[in-house]
Design an enzyme around this catalytic site. Structure first.
Site, mmCIF file in Angstrom:
data_model
loop_
_atom_site.group_PDB
_atom_site.id
_atom_site.type_symbol
_atom_site.label_atom_id
_atom_site.label_comp_id
_atom_site.label_asym_id
_atom_site.label_seq_id
_atom_site.Cartn_x
_atom_site.Cartn_y
_atom_site.Cartn_z
ATOM 1 N N GLY A 131 138.077 92.965 12.986
ATOM 2 C CA GLY A 131 138.348 92.267 14.242
ATOM 3 C C GLY A 131 138.531 90.804 13.870
ATOM 4 N N ASP A 132 139.430 90.085 14.536
ATOM 5 C CA ASP A 132 139.827 88.772 14.015
ATOM 6 C C ASP A 132 138.659 87.827 13.726
ATOM 7 O OD1 ASP A 132 139.382 88.345 16.758
ATOM 8 O OD2 ASP A 132 141.087 86.988 16.990
ATOM 9 N N ASN A 136 136.541 89.055 10.798
ATOM 10 C CA ASN A 136 137.220 88.860 9.513
ATOM 11 C C ASN A 136 137.059 87.410 9.044
ATOM 12 O OD1 ASN A 136 138.137 91.432 10.131
ATOM 13 N ND2 ASN A 136 140.176 90.763 10.759
ATOM 14 N N TYR A 190 144.770 101.695 19.985
ATOM 15 C CA TYR A 190 143.458 101.092 20.309
ATOM 16 C C TYR A 190 142.660 101.886 21.340
ATOM 17 C CZ TYR A 190 145.027 96.714 18.156
ATOM 18 O OH TYR A 190 145.457 95.757 17.281
ATOM 19 N N ARG A 218 147.964 88.719 21.738
ATOM 20 C CA ARG A 218 148.225 90.165 21.730
ATOM 21 C C ARG A 218 148.603 90.560 23.154
ATOM 22 N NH1 ARG A 218 147.835 88.870 17.338
ATOM 23 N NH2 ARG A 218 146.642 89.697 15.592
ATOM 24 N N GLY A 234 153.358 82.355 8.290
ATOM 25 C CA GLY A 234 153.540 83.360 7.233
ATOM 26 C C GLY A 234 153.701 82.684 5.877
ATOM 27 N N ALA A 287 145.632 88.115 7.478
ATOM 28 C CA ALA A 287 146.035 86.924 6.697
ATOM 29 C C ALA A 287 145.581 85.656 7.420
ATOM 30 C CB ALA A 287 147.548 86.892 6.510
ATOM 31 N N GLY A 288 145.924 85.584 8.703
ATOM 32 C CA GLY A 288 145.571 84.397 9.477
ATOM 33 C C GLY A 288 144.060 84.256 9.646
ATOM 34 N N ASP A 289 143.368 85.393 9.736
ATOM 35 C CA ASP A 289 141.904 85.355 9.913
ATOM 36 C C ASP A 289 141.223 84.812 8.655
ATOM 37 O OD1 ASP A 289 142.572 86.687 12.242
ATOM 38 O OD2 ASP A 289 142.090 88.661 11.417
HETATM 39 P P1 ADP Z 1 148.786 85.619 11.142
HETATM 40 O O1 ADP Z 1 148.066 86.658 10.325
HETATM 41 O O2 ADP Z 1 147.886 84.904 12.097
HETATM 42 O O3 ADP Z 1 150.079 86.094 11.749
HETATM 43 P P2 ADP Z 1 150.431 84.186 9.256
HETATM 44 O O4 ADP Z 1 151.297 85.387 9.034
HETATM 45 O O5 ADP Z 1 151.095 82.955 9.739
HETATM 46 O O6 ADP Z 1 149.148 84.457 10.152
HETATM 47 O O7 ADP Z 1 149.743 83.888 7.871
HETATM 48 C C1 ADP Z 1 148.588 83.104 7.739
HETATM 49 C C2 ADP Z 1 148.548 82.518 6.349
HETATM 50 O O8 ADP Z 1 148.570 83.594 5.388
HETATM 51 C C3 ADP Z 1 149.766 81.672 6.011
HETATM 52 O O9 ADP Z 1 149.612 80.349 6.458
HETATM 53 C C4 ADP Z 1 149.783 81.780 4.507
HETATM 54 O O10 ADP Z 1 148.846 80.907 3.934
HETATM 55 C C5 ADP Z 1 149.320 83.211 4.271
HETATM 56 N N1 ADP Z 1 150.477 84.114 4.139
HETATM 57 C C6 ADP Z 1 151.003 84.935 5.089
HETATM 58 N N2 ADP Z 1 152.060 85.622 4.603
HETATM 59 C C7 ADP Z 1 152.209 85.228 3.319
HETATM 60 C C8 ADP Z 1 153.116 85.575 2.244
HETATM 61 N N3 ADP Z 1 154.089 86.476 2.408
HETATM 62 N N4 ADP Z 1 152.940 84.973 1.055
HETATM 63 C C9 ADP Z 1 151.951 84.076 0.851
HETATM 64 N N5 ADP Z 1 151.079 83.711 1.798
HETATM 65 C C10 ADP Z 1 151.190 84.266 3.020
#
Ligand code: ADP
Length: 307
Positions: free
Chosen positions: A28-29, A32, A100, A167, A227, A256-258
């Site tokens: 969960g965000d 995490n 969910y 979401r 990303g 990733a964001g978490d």
């Molecule tokens: P969320 O999971 O909230 O959608 P993002 O996709 O923006 O967040 O990604 C959050 C962080 O994860 C980015 O700022 C970056 O540091 C890392 N990240 C995400 N995707 C990649 C990628 N393809 N390669 C390297 N780092 C990544």
């Protein structure tokens, strides 16, 4: 000891191993983020604020929180409800689909457990973190109490942190979301939006658009994630762009964001400058997306962080 509270929902995660076997974890965000912060900054008290039930899975979840060394003093036990759950499947193109069961979860009742002792405990923290998912999960009838608590904590000197994490399916309407997000942006001292999160809501398409949109609020520290693209920060009026090294073999971008949020906030609480905090946070996120699931195995994560 610095202390940060992560308020929201942790769920049971189910993932198909093969046609007859499911792997079960917890995710969960906010959870995490709390986990990755603690793994990188053991000296910080990382506390989860949520409601679980009195069932076996809730019990296992509590053990899992303790095993990750999270503070559990504000993990409440609802007498009837059980935790939310989701099933995640990744197809051969890496596309994820989620199913969910969370509309009646215990976490929706978390604000019902607030009382003066709970508020005192929250006020003893350095930071309170909540996300757009936390806001969606809190029942509408409890919103006034939630926002009053946020105001009280802010007045007590707690730094308020908000990640919009949008979401759509958790909200009745875009108008409802925008109304709640406006209150969040107005209270936040730090915000960590992703471009995608704000696209649907405000029609913003770039990190610059996100910053322009957020400049109407009085947020001292804004960290815009996009990303594999650069992270943009605006802190104390200073704008900085931080290069991200794209990961070539992305396995699963869940969390990733978490991971980024948890490690960024841990670094800032430890006194790191913005660029060091972003680089550590990006390193953690890059590790997490090369492993399946929201929570990467501790040994793999810790080893990769020191490399
Ligand atoms: P969320 O999971 O909230 O959608 P993002 O996709 O923006 O967040 O990604 C959050 C962080 O994860 C980015 O700022 C970056 O540091 C890392 N990240 C995400 N995707 C990649 C990628 N393809 N390669 C390297 N780092 C990544």
């Amino acid at each position: 000891m610095k202390k940060i509270f992560f308020l929201g929902e942790c769920m049971v995660e189910l993932r198909a191993v093969d046609n007859t076997t499911l792997n079960q974890a917890f995710a969960g965000d906010v959870y995490n983020s709390a986990v990755y912060l603690k793994r990188c900054f053991n000296e910080i008290n990382s506390v989860i604020v949520t409601a679980l039930g009195k069932d076996v899975l809730s019990e296992k979840m509590r053990h899992c929180f303790a095993a990750e060394q999270l503070g559990t003093q504000l993990v409440f036990a609802h007498p009837e409800k059980v935790p939310g759950m989701y099933y995640i499947e990744t197809d051969e193109h890496g596309e994820r689909s989620f199913t969910y069961w969370r509309s009646d979860s215990a976490a929706r009742k978390v604000v019902d457990f607030f009382n003066p002792a709970v508020i005192d405990e929250l006020a003893s923290g350095d930071m309170l973190f909540f996300s757009g998912i936390s806001l969606a999960v809190i029942e509408p009838r409890a919103r006034d109490i939630f926002w009053q608590t946020v105001r009280d904590l802010k007045a007590a000197g707690v730094t308020v942190v908000f990640d919009p994490n949008y979401r759509a399916r958790l909200w009745q309407s875009v108008e409802e979301t925008k109304q709640q997000y406006e209150l969040a942006f107005k209270s936040a001292d730090i915000s960590l939006p992703g471009v995608e999160d704000l696209q649907v809501l405000y029609g913003v398409n770039s990190v610059d658009d996100v910053l322009a949109h957020m400049s109407q609020f009085d947020i001292n520290e804004i960290v815009v994630k996009n990303g594999p693209e650069s992270v943009l920060t605006l802190v104390d009026g200073q704008l900085q762009s931080h290069q991200i090294t794209p990961v070539e073999n992305v396995v699963d971008t869940t969390s990733a964001g978490d991971a980024f949020n948890g490690v960024y906030l841990g670094a800032r609480l430890s006194g790191a400058c913005v660029s060091d905090a972003v680089s550590k946070a990006a390193k953690a996120a890059a590790i997490v997306i090369q492993q399946p699931g929201a929570i990467t195995a501790k040994d793999i994560f810790n080893r990769a962080m020191v490399d």
